[in-house]
Design a protein around this motif. Sequence first.
Motif, PDB file in Angstrom:
ATOM      1  N   MET A   1      20.553  -5.650  10.857  1.00 59.09           N
ATOM      2  CA  MET A   1      20.768  -6.495   9.705  1.00 59.09           C
ATOM      3  C   MET A   1      19.489  -7.253   9.332  1.00 59.09           C
ATOM      4  SD  MET A   1      23.514  -9.478   9.183  1.00 59.09           S
ATOM      5  CE  MET A   1      23.108 -10.830   8.162  1.00 59.09           C
ATOM      6  N   ASP A   2      18.797  -7.801  10.304  1.00 57.83           N
ATOM      7  CA  ASP A   2      17.581  -8.551  10.009  1.00 57.83           C
ATOM      8  C   ASP A   2      16.530  -7.652   9.366  1.00 57.83           C
ATOM      9  OD1 ASP A   2      18.596 -10.899  11.029  1.00 57.83           O
ATOM     10  OD2 ASP A   2      17.836 -10.503  13.052  1.00 57.83           O
ATOM     11  N   LYS A   3      16.447  -6.412   9.816  1.00 60.43           N
ATOM     12  CA  LYS A   3      15.471  -5.480   9.264  1.00 60.43           C
ATOM     13  C   LYS A   3      15.738  -5.251   7.773  1.00 60.43           C
ATOM     14  CE  LYS A   3      13.506  -0.948  10.064  1.00 60.43           C
ATOM     15  NZ  LYS A   3      13.579   0.275  10.851  1.00 60.43           N
ATOM     16  N   ASN A   4      16.977  -5.130   7.414  1.00 61.01           N
ATOM     17  CA  ASN A   4      17.327  -4.928   6.009  1.00 61.01           C
ATOM     18  C   ASN A   4      17.017  -6.168   5.167  1.00 61.01           C
ATOM     19  OD1 ASN A   4      18.228  -2.375   6.626  1.00 61.01           O
ATOM     20  ND2 ASN A   4      20.355  -3.021   6.907  1.00 61.01           N
ATOM     21  N   VAL A   5      17.222  -7.337   5.736  1.00 62.08           N
ATOM     22  CA  VAL A   5      16.950  -8.570   4.997  1.00 62.08           C
ATOM     23  C   VAL A   5      15.452  -8.685   4.730  1.00 62.08           C
ATOM     24  CG1 VAL A   5      16.978 -11.092   5.146  1.00 62.08           C
ATOM     25  CG2 VAL A   5      18.981  -9.784   5.851  1.00 62.08           C
ATOM     26  N   LEU A   6      14.624  -8.440   5.740  1.00 61.66           N
ATOM     27  CA  LEU A   6      13.180  -8.551   5.562  1.00 61.66           C
ATOM     28  C   LEU A   6      12.641  -7.488   4.606  1.00 61.66           C
ATOM     29  CD1 LEU A   6      12.037  -9.372   9.191  1.00 61.66           C
ATOM     30  CD2 LEU A   6      12.185 -10.920   7.254  1.00 61.66           C
ATOM     31  N   GLN A   7      13.216  -6.313   4.618  1.00 59.39           N
ATOM     32  CA  GLN A   7      12.745  -5.259   3.717  1.00 59.39           C
ATOM     33  C   GLN A   7      13.074  -5.580   2.268  1.00 59.39           C
ATOM     34  OE1 GLN A   7      14.494  -1.643   5.214  1.00 59.39           O
ATOM     35  NE2 GLN A   7      12.821  -1.299   6.671  1.00 59.39           N
ATOM     36  N   SER A   8      14.064  -6.403   2.042  1.00 57.95           N
ATOM     37  CA  SER A   8      14.443  -6.719   0.666  1.00 57.95           C
ATOM     38  C   SER A   8      13.537  -7.784   0.044  1.00 57.95           C
ATOM     39  CB  SER A   8      15.901  -7.201   0.617  1.00 57.95           C
ATOM     40  OG  SER A   8      16.027  -8.435   1.289  1.00 57.95           O
ATOM     41  N   ILE A   9      12.702  -8.444   0.847  1.00 55.31           N
ATOM     42  CA  ILE A   9      11.800  -9.474   0.326  1.00 55.31           C
ATOM     43  C   ILE A   9      10.550  -8.791  -0.234  1.00 55.31           C
ATOM     44  CG2 ILE A   9      10.402 -11.481   0.903  1.00 55.31           C
ATOM     45  CD1 ILE A   9      12.366 -12.049   3.180  1.00 55.31           C
ATOM     46  N   ALA A  10      10.236  -9.087  -1.475  1.00 61.10           N
ATOM     47  CA  ALA A  10       9.057  -8.490  -2.107  1.00 61.10           C
ATOM     48  C   ALA A  10       7.786  -9.108  -1.535  1.00 61.10           C
ATOM     49  CB  ALA A  10       9.110  -8.710  -3.613  1.00 61.10           C
ATOM     50  N   GLY A  11       6.834  -8.283  -1.135  1.00 60.27           N
ATOM     51  CA  GLY A  11       5.557  -8.752  -0.631  1.00 60.27           C
ATOM     52  C   GLY A  11       5.615  -9.272   0.796  1.00 60.27           C
ATOM     53  N   VAL A  12       6.620  -8.874   1.568  1.00 59.06           N
ATOM     54  CA  VAL A  12       6.782  -9.394   2.923  1.00 59.06           C
ATOM     55  C   VAL A  12       5.672  -8.909   3.860  1.00 59.06           C
ATOM     56  CG1 VAL A  12       8.267  -7.570   3.848  1.00 59.06           C
ATOM     57  CG2 VAL A  12       8.531  -9.904   4.662  1.00 59.06           C
ATOM     58  N   GLU A  13       5.018  -7.829   3.525  1.00 55.53           N
ATOM     59  CA  GLU A  13       3.987  -7.281   4.416  1.00 55.53           C
ATOM     60  C   GLU A  13       2.739  -8.164   4.489  1.00 55.53           C
ATOM     61  OE1 GLU A  13       3.568  -5.583   0.351  1.00 55.53           O
ATOM     62  OE2 GLU A  13       5.203  -5.545   1.784  1.00 55.53           O
ATOM     63  N   ILE A  14       2.579  -9.115   3.585  1.00 59.18           N
ATOM     64  CA  ILE A  14       1.410  -9.983   3.590  1.00 59.18           C
ATOM     65  C   ILE A  14       1.556 -11.138   4.582  1.00 59.18           C
ATOM     66  CG2 ILE A  14       2.139 -11.518   1.732  1.00 59.18           C
ATOM     67  CD1 ILE A  14      -1.383 -10.135   2.118  1.00 59.18           C
ATOM     68  N   TYR A  15       2.768 -11.521   4.946  1.00 63.19           N
ATOM     69  CA  TYR A  15       2.983 -12.675   5.819  1.00 63.19           C
ATOM     70  C   TYR A  15       2.358 -12.528   7.208  1.00 63.19           C
ATOM     71  CZ  TYR A  15       6.075 -14.405   2.192  1.00 63.19           C
ATOM     72  OH  TYR A  15       6.571 -14.843   1.006  1.00 63.19           O
ATOM     73  N   PRO A  16       2.436 -11.379   7.859  1.00 64.06           N
ATOM     74  CA  PRO A  16       1.741 -11.268   9.153  1.00 64.06           C
ATOM     75  C   PRO A  16       0.227 -11.414   9.031  1.00 64.06           C
ATOM     76  CG  PRO A  16       3.332  -9.494   8.917  1.00 64.06           C
ATOM     77  CD  PRO A  16       3.262 -10.200   7.609  1.00 64.06           C
ATOM     78  N   LEU A  17      -0.349 -10.940   7.943  1.00 67.69           N
ATOM     79  CA  LEU A  17      -1.785 -11.087   7.744  1.00 67.69           C
ATOM     80  C   LEU A  17      -2.171 -12.544   7.499  1.00 67.69           C
ATOM     81  CD1 LEU A  17      -2.450  -7.974   5.487  1.00 67.69           C
ATOM     82  CD2 LEU A  17      -2.936  -8.252   7.921  1.00 67.69           C
ATOM     83  N   ILE A  18      -1.346 -13.255   6.761  1.00 69.27           N
ATOM     84  CA  ILE A  18      -1.606 -14.671   6.512  1.00 69.27           C
ATOM     85  C   ILE A  18      -1.511 -15.462   7.812  1.00 69.27           C
ATOM     86  CG2 ILE A  18      -0.700 -16.747   5.376  1.00 69.27           C
ATOM     87  CD1 ILE A  18       0.090 -14.930   3.022  1.00 69.27           C
ATOM     88  N   SER A  19      -0.495 -15.188   8.611  1.00 64.45           N
ATOM     89  CA  SER A  19      -0.345 -15.916   9.870  1.00 64.45           C
ATOM     90  C   SER A  19      -1.495 -15.599  10.831  1.00 64.45           C
ATOM     91  CB  SER A  19       0.999 -15.612  10.516  1.00 64.45           C
ATOM     92  OG  SER A  19       1.097 -14.248  10.855  1.00 64.45           O
TER      93      SER A  19
END
Length: 66
Positions: A1-19
């Motif tokens: 379920m969590d995987k599906n929630v994170l995939q639905s967020i637009a631009g989520v792939e940038i957050y690990p790079l920012i952190s």
Amino acid sequence: MDKNVLQSIAGVEIYPLISLAIFFLFFLGLLLYVVRANRQHLRSMSEMPLLSDEEIQQHLNHDVIC
């Protein structure tokens, strides 16, 4: 379920790079602070827990004057 929630967020792939960038910049800044720190000031601060209140005031007054 969590995987599906994170995939639905637009631009989520940038957050690990920012952190990672925040983590790197924080420790780089900390390293620069330690390298450039005044050794005499750090030494006097490390001795403060062992001093009496009067001696601490003398050290603080000396640091303000210098």
